[in-house]
Design a protein around this motif. Structure first.
Motif, PDB file in Angstrom:
ATOM      1  N   CYS A 486      -7.079   4.490 -16.890  1.00  0.00           N
ATOM      2  CA  CYS A 486      -7.253   3.131 -16.385  1.00  0.00           C
ATOM      3  C   CYS A 486      -6.831   2.998 -14.923  1.00  0.00           C
ATOM      4  CB  CYS A 486      -6.465   2.144 -17.246  1.00  0.00           C
ATOM      5  SG  CYS A 486      -7.232   1.832 -18.849  1.00  0.00           S
ATOM      6  N   ILE A 487      -6.017   3.916 -14.451  1.00  0.00           N
ATOM      7  CA  ILE A 487      -5.614   3.872 -13.046  1.00  0.00           C
ATOM      8  C   ILE A 487      -6.337   4.945 -12.224  1.00  0.00           C
ATOM      9  CG2 ILE A 487      -3.358   2.883 -13.560  1.00  0.00           C
ATOM     10  CD1 ILE A 487      -2.140   5.646 -13.297  1.00  0.00           C
ATOM     11  N   GLN A 488      -7.318   5.577 -12.837  1.00  0.00           N
ATOM     12  CA  GLN A 488      -8.119   6.588 -12.153  1.00  0.00           C
ATOM     13  C   GLN A 488      -9.115   5.890 -11.222  1.00  0.00           C
ATOM     14  OE1 GLN A 488      -9.409   9.355 -10.432  1.00  0.00           O
ATOM     15  NE2 GLN A 488      -8.451  10.339 -12.197  1.00  0.00           N
ATOM     16  N   SER A 524      -1.396  -3.648 -25.031  1.00  0.00           N
ATOM     17  CA  SER A 524      -1.575  -3.007 -23.719  1.00  0.00           C
ATOM     18  C   SER A 524      -1.476  -4.024 -22.579  1.00  0.00           C
ATOM     19  CB  SER A 524      -2.933  -2.306 -23.644  1.00  0.00           C
ATOM     20  OG  SER A 524      -3.109  -1.739 -22.356  1.00  0.00           O
ATOM     21  N   PRO A 525      -0.726  -3.704 -21.534  1.00  0.00           N
ATOM     22  CA  PRO A 525      -0.643  -4.587 -20.368  1.00  0.00           C
ATOM     23  C   PRO A 525      -1.797  -4.395 -19.393  1.00  0.00           C
ATOM     24  CG  PRO A 525       0.795  -2.698 -20.046  1.00  0.00           C
ATOM     25  CD  PRO A 525       0.175  -2.528 -21.409  1.00  0.00           C
ATOM     26  N   LEU A 526      -2.662  -3.397 -19.673  1.00  0.00           N
ATOM     27  CA  LEU A 526      -3.767  -3.077 -18.772  1.00  0.00           C
ATOM     28  C   LEU A 526      -5.060  -3.728 -19.261  1.00  0.00           C
ATOM     29  CD1 LEU A 526      -3.015   0.738 -18.312  1.00  0.00           C
ATOM     30  CD2 LEU A 526      -2.412  -1.125 -16.749  1.00  0.00           C
ATOM     31  N   PRO A 527      -5.596  -4.703 -18.551  1.00  0.00           N
ATOM     32  CA  PRO A 527      -6.846  -5.358 -18.978  1.00  0.00           C
ATOM     33  C   PRO A 527      -8.001  -4.368 -19.153  1.00  0.00           C
ATOM     34  CG  PRO A 527      -5.802  -6.602 -17.209  1.00  0.00           C
ATOM     35  CD  PRO A 527      -5.055  -5.303 -17.316  1.00  0.00           C
ATOM     36  N   LEU A 528      -8.074  -3.371 -18.254  1.00  0.00           N
ATOM     37  CA  LEU A 528      -9.154  -2.390 -18.365  1.00  0.00           C
ATOM     38  C   LEU A 528      -9.042  -1.594 -19.652  1.00  0.00           C
ATOM     39  CD1 LEU A 528     -11.582  -0.927 -17.188  1.00  0.00           C
ATOM     40  CD2 LEU A 528     -10.014   0.562 -15.916  1.00  0.00           C
ATOM     41  N   ALA A 529      -7.818  -1.354 -20.116  1.00  0.00           N
ATOM     42  CA  ALA A 529      -7.635  -0.627 -21.369  1.00  0.00           C
ATOM     43  C   ALA A 529      -8.223  -1.412 -22.534  1.00  0.00           C
ATOM     44  CB  ALA A 529      -6.147  -0.357 -21.602  1.00  0.00           C
ATOM     45  N   LYS A 530      -7.979  -2.710 -22.569  1.00  0.00           N
ATOM     46  CA  LYS A 530      -8.514  -3.542 -23.654  1.00  0.00           C
ATOM     47  C   LYS A 530     -10.031  -3.598 -23.594  1.00  0.00           C
ATOM     48  CE  LYS A 530      -4.423  -6.510 -23.972  1.00  0.00           C
ATOM     49  NZ  LYS A 530      -3.894  -7.890 -23.948  1.00  0.00           N
ATOM     50  N   THR A 531     -10.552  -3.790 -22.401  1.00  0.00           N
ATOM     51  CA  THR A 531     -12.011  -3.833 -22.245  1.00  0.00           C
ATOM     52  C   THR A 531     -12.649  -2.515 -22.674  1.00  0.00           C
ATOM     53  OG1 THR A 531     -11.769  -5.341 -20.372  1.00  0.00           O
ATOM     54  CG2 THR A 531     -13.870  -4.215 -20.605  1.00  0.00           C
ATOM     55  N   SER A 532     -12.008  -1.418 -22.317  1.00  0.00           N
ATOM     56  CA  SER A 532     -12.562  -0.103 -22.633  1.00  0.00           C
ATOM     57  C   SER A 532     -12.580   0.161 -24.132  1.00  0.00           C
ATOM     58  CB  SER A 532     -11.738   0.980 -21.928  1.00  0.00           C
ATOM     59  OG  SER A 532     -11.758   0.799 -20.529  1.00  0.00           O
ATOM     60  N   VAL A 533     -11.468  -0.129 -24.812  1.00  0.00           N
ATOM     61  CA  VAL A 533     -11.442   0.154 -26.249  1.00  0.00           C
ATOM     62  C   VAL A 533     -12.352  -0.785 -27.012  1.00  0.00           C
ATOM     63  CG1 VAL A 533      -9.129   1.155 -26.187  1.00  0.00           C
ATOM     64  CG2 VAL A 533      -9.394  -1.281 -26.680  1.00  0.00           C
ATOM     65  N   LEU A 534     -12.567  -1.979 -26.491  1.00  0.00           N
ATOM     66  CA  LEU A 534     -13.536  -2.875 -27.141  1.00  0.00           C
ATOM     67  C   LEU A 534     -14.934  -2.286 -27.080  1.00  0.00           C
ATOM     68  CD1 LEU A 534     -12.505  -6.518 -26.098  1.00  0.00           C
ATOM     69  CD2 LEU A 534     -12.665  -5.588 -28.417  1.00  0.00           C
TER      70      LEU A 534
END
Length: 674
Positions: A486-488, A524-534
């Motif tokens: 997510c930070i890549q 998860s505190p990372l919004p991109l992580a939630k979007t990605s797993v969805l």
């Protein structure tokens, strides 16, 4: 300041008349040197340096006595007042003169004292210049490739003429002068080592290696150009020549020929071990923020895509391969050492208990946190207990990836998924607790081995291993992969790693995969992580696989894995079909609750743009899965959004129209099925 002619006459006369009082001579040189440097013109400074160099060359015995005391004063001339960072170093006579003085001292000065001086000055650069570089703004300048060559004698045997011009690549004047001074000191240290006559050369080489490691470590994160540090360490290792034993050793009953030969043999072995250590440290530490692209190359090979490196990475790869060849010349058993690393990883993780051993949720949480910290704790304890000169295991991992980049062959023919997971966690999780262990290069090689394991080991074995692997280890792997990705910032790397994550979710038990997805959505505190797993959840909920004997390990999965097409639209077999994640009421309700929380967060006064984007992702997924999703749950979502939309002004809510359109799309679906 005195007229320069008078001053130079006094210095010249002092070399002739004060040979008996060397302390006074050194003091005179220091005083006049500082005076000229502060008050003199460029021409006067040039004349002083040239005169001093001539005196050092013409008076070798005096240079041998006082030479070691002059480098500190000489380095003061390398400043922004005397050197234009945008100019050609080859035309700057002060720089050339200083380097000639260092060369004269290195071949005529007392080598042991010169070595000590060089190491002390290099160490002082570590603390002094590092703090300055954090305080000053970096300056842009044009000449990125100063096409200059230093004096022939100063860089004799240099492997790469790019070393010297690379100073011009610096975007900070502090970094420029730090590189310039350290370049001179590296050469000075190397030249001094060659001249030391001792029966125990490892003592001096060890001191040099220790100081170089500290210097590299201190500046690995601050140099914009990691190539400089790579070249310096490589050149030092390659140019080191073990000195011959002293010829005046007296052999007697107390020190026999056999004892002498044994000492020489032991010293030779210890010097090689020190160079091996520096070689593995030198390849891994400077490139903490530079990916090796081993995982990218392997992905491209699997997907039958052309693997191309930019000029930036090509230059790095050239140096990687030089280090790789140097490791072989030092008789580093790369494959054997890599197997030692794998065995160490097993020791760290093999005792992690299964989920059944956790009596409650609190115990599960404790075990999950324990897995995150295992490698970090092990590394700290290992460093505290380590007494011998060992290889840097980060370098060993890098060499395993460089072996593939260089030869197109894999260092080991068999790598099971369990070992690959242990390897990845061993070298990525410590960085979560200390930036000391952060290393992008090692992480990219670790991902390469994950790819290799899941695409070469039989699928039945992979799924069996993942099923038997501790759930805590599996979830830690998934979370770390996701968090790191997510930070890549590199889009290609991010895509490839998300593909890897999806592959793993296809292979692990369905229950574990969904628990991971749900855990990310909840915590998860990372919004991109939630979007990605969805998005992954949507794909796995739609992707159908054959279920022969109620087992999802089918030829279709093998085909998808080999072709790397998670989102392939080919239709599965029409009979006995099953999805990677089977939607049922409990799973839908769990995701539904997470969506309601997002709706609540999106319509608050301090709502973030990331909350809005996450809400849109939920709506997109519901639109795609509307025919299989619980209708009552979808109506609740639409109703909640409708009521919140009425309470906000359109211009106050980002993406207002998109939210309205997608919510209306769901409402239209309900209208159409009545």
């Amino acid at each position: 300041m005195e007229p320069i002619d008078d001053l130079l006459f006094e210095v010249t006369d002092a070399f002739k008349t004060q040979k008996e009082d060397l302390l006074e001579l050194v003091t005179l040189i220091d005083i006049y040197g500082e005076q000229v440097n502060q008050e003199g013109s460029y021409e006067e400074k040039t004349r002083f340096i040239e005169t001093l160099n001539t005196l050092l060359e013409d008076n070798p015995s005096t240079t041998g006595e006082i030479g070691w005391d002059l480098p500190k004063g000489l380095l003061k001339f390398l400043s922004k007042d005397n050197v234009d960072v945008n100019g050609r170093l080859g035309t700057n006579m002060i720089v050339q003169g200083v380097m000639k003085c260092f060369y004269a001292i290195s071949i005529q000065g007392e080598p042991k004292k010169c070595l000590i001086t060089g190491l002390e000055l290099l160490s002082s650069l570590c603390s002094k210049d590092f703090s300055k570089s954090d305080q000053q703004n970096k300056e842009d300048f044009v000449d990125k490739k100063a096409n200059t060559l230093p004096p022939e004698g100063v860089i004799e045997n240099s492997s790469n003429r790019k070393d010297f011009p690379s100073y011009g690549e610096s975007k900070s004047s502090n970094e420029f002068f730090l590189k310039l001074k350290s370049y001179i000191l590296f050469e000075f240290i190397g030249a001094s080592l060659k001249r030391i006559s001792t029966l125990f050369p490892s003592k001096y080489l060890g001191a040099a290696v220790s100081t170089i490691e500290k210097f590299v470590y201190s500046h690995a994160d601050t140099f914009e150009d990691a190539l400089f540090l790579l070249r310096r360490v490589y050149t030092f290792c390659r140019n080191y020549i073990p000195p011959d034993p002293p010829k005046d050793i007296q052999l007697n009953e107390d020190f026999t020929r056999e004892m002498f030969d044994k000492v020489v043999e032991e010293e030779s072995e210890l010097q090689v071990r020190l160079l091996r250590r520096l070689c593995t440290f030198g390849i891994s530490t400077p490139i903490k923020t530079v990916t090796t692209n081993a995982d990218v190359k392997y992905y491209c090979a699997l997907n039958q895509q052309k693997f191309e490196l930019s000029a930036y990475y090509t230059e790095y790869l050239e140096l990687f391969c030089r280090y790789y060849q140097m490791a072989f010349s030092l008789d580093v058993d790369i494959e054997g050492e890599f197997q030692n690393v794998i065995e160490e990883c097993r020791i760290i993780y093999k005792s992690v208990p299964q989920e059944i051993s956790a009596v409650n949720d609190e115990a599960k949480l404790v075990l999950e946190r324990m897995v995150y910290k295992l490698a970090y704790t092990f590394e700290v304890q290992k460093a505290a207990k380590e007494k011998n000169v060992g290889l840097d295991y980060n370098g060993v991992i890098l060499f395993s990836g460089i072996h593939y980049l260089e030869t197109n062959q894999h260092l080991v023919k068999e790598m099971n998924i369990t070992d690959a997971i242990y390897l990845y966690l061993r070298f990525t999780t410590p960085s979560l607790y200390s930036k000391v262990y952060y290393n992008v290069a090692v992480e990219s090689v670790s991902r390469y081995w994950l790819w290799y394991a899941i695409t070469t080991e039989p699928l039945e074995d992979v799924k069996k291993e993942l099923k038997n692997l501790s759930v805590f280890v599996t979830k830690t792997l998934l979370h770390v992969l996701l968090q790191k990705n997510c930070i890549q910032v590199n889009q290609q790397l991010r895509m490839i790693t998300f593909t890897l994550l999806t592959r793993l979710l296809c292979l692990i038990p369905e229950k574990v995969a969904f628990e991971f997805i749900l855990d990310v959505l909840k915590t998860s505190p990372l919004p991109l992580a939630k979007t990605s797993v969805l998005c992954v959840f949507k794909d796995l909920s739609r992707r159908r696989i054959s279920t022969k004997d109620n087992d999802s390990e089918t030829d279709l999965i093998v085909e998808k894995l080999s072709k790397l097409k998670v989102n392939d639209s080919n239709k599965a077999q029409q009979s006995n079909i099953r999805h990677y994640i089977q939607l049922d009421s409990s799973k839908m309700k769990a995701v539904h609750d997470c969506c309601l929380q997002t709706i609540q967060d999106s319509f608050t006064a301090d709502a973030k743009k990331s909350d809005i984007l996450l809400l849109l992702t939920y709506l997109n997924i519901f639109i795609v899965l509307k025919k299989t999703w619980d209708e009552d749950l979808l109506k609740i979502v639409c109703s909640k959004i409708d009521s919140n939309l009425k309470s906000v002004e359109p211009d106050k809510l980002p993406k207002y129209k998109e939210i309205v359109d997608k919510n209306e799309s769901l409402n239209d679906y309900f209208t159409g099925i009545k």
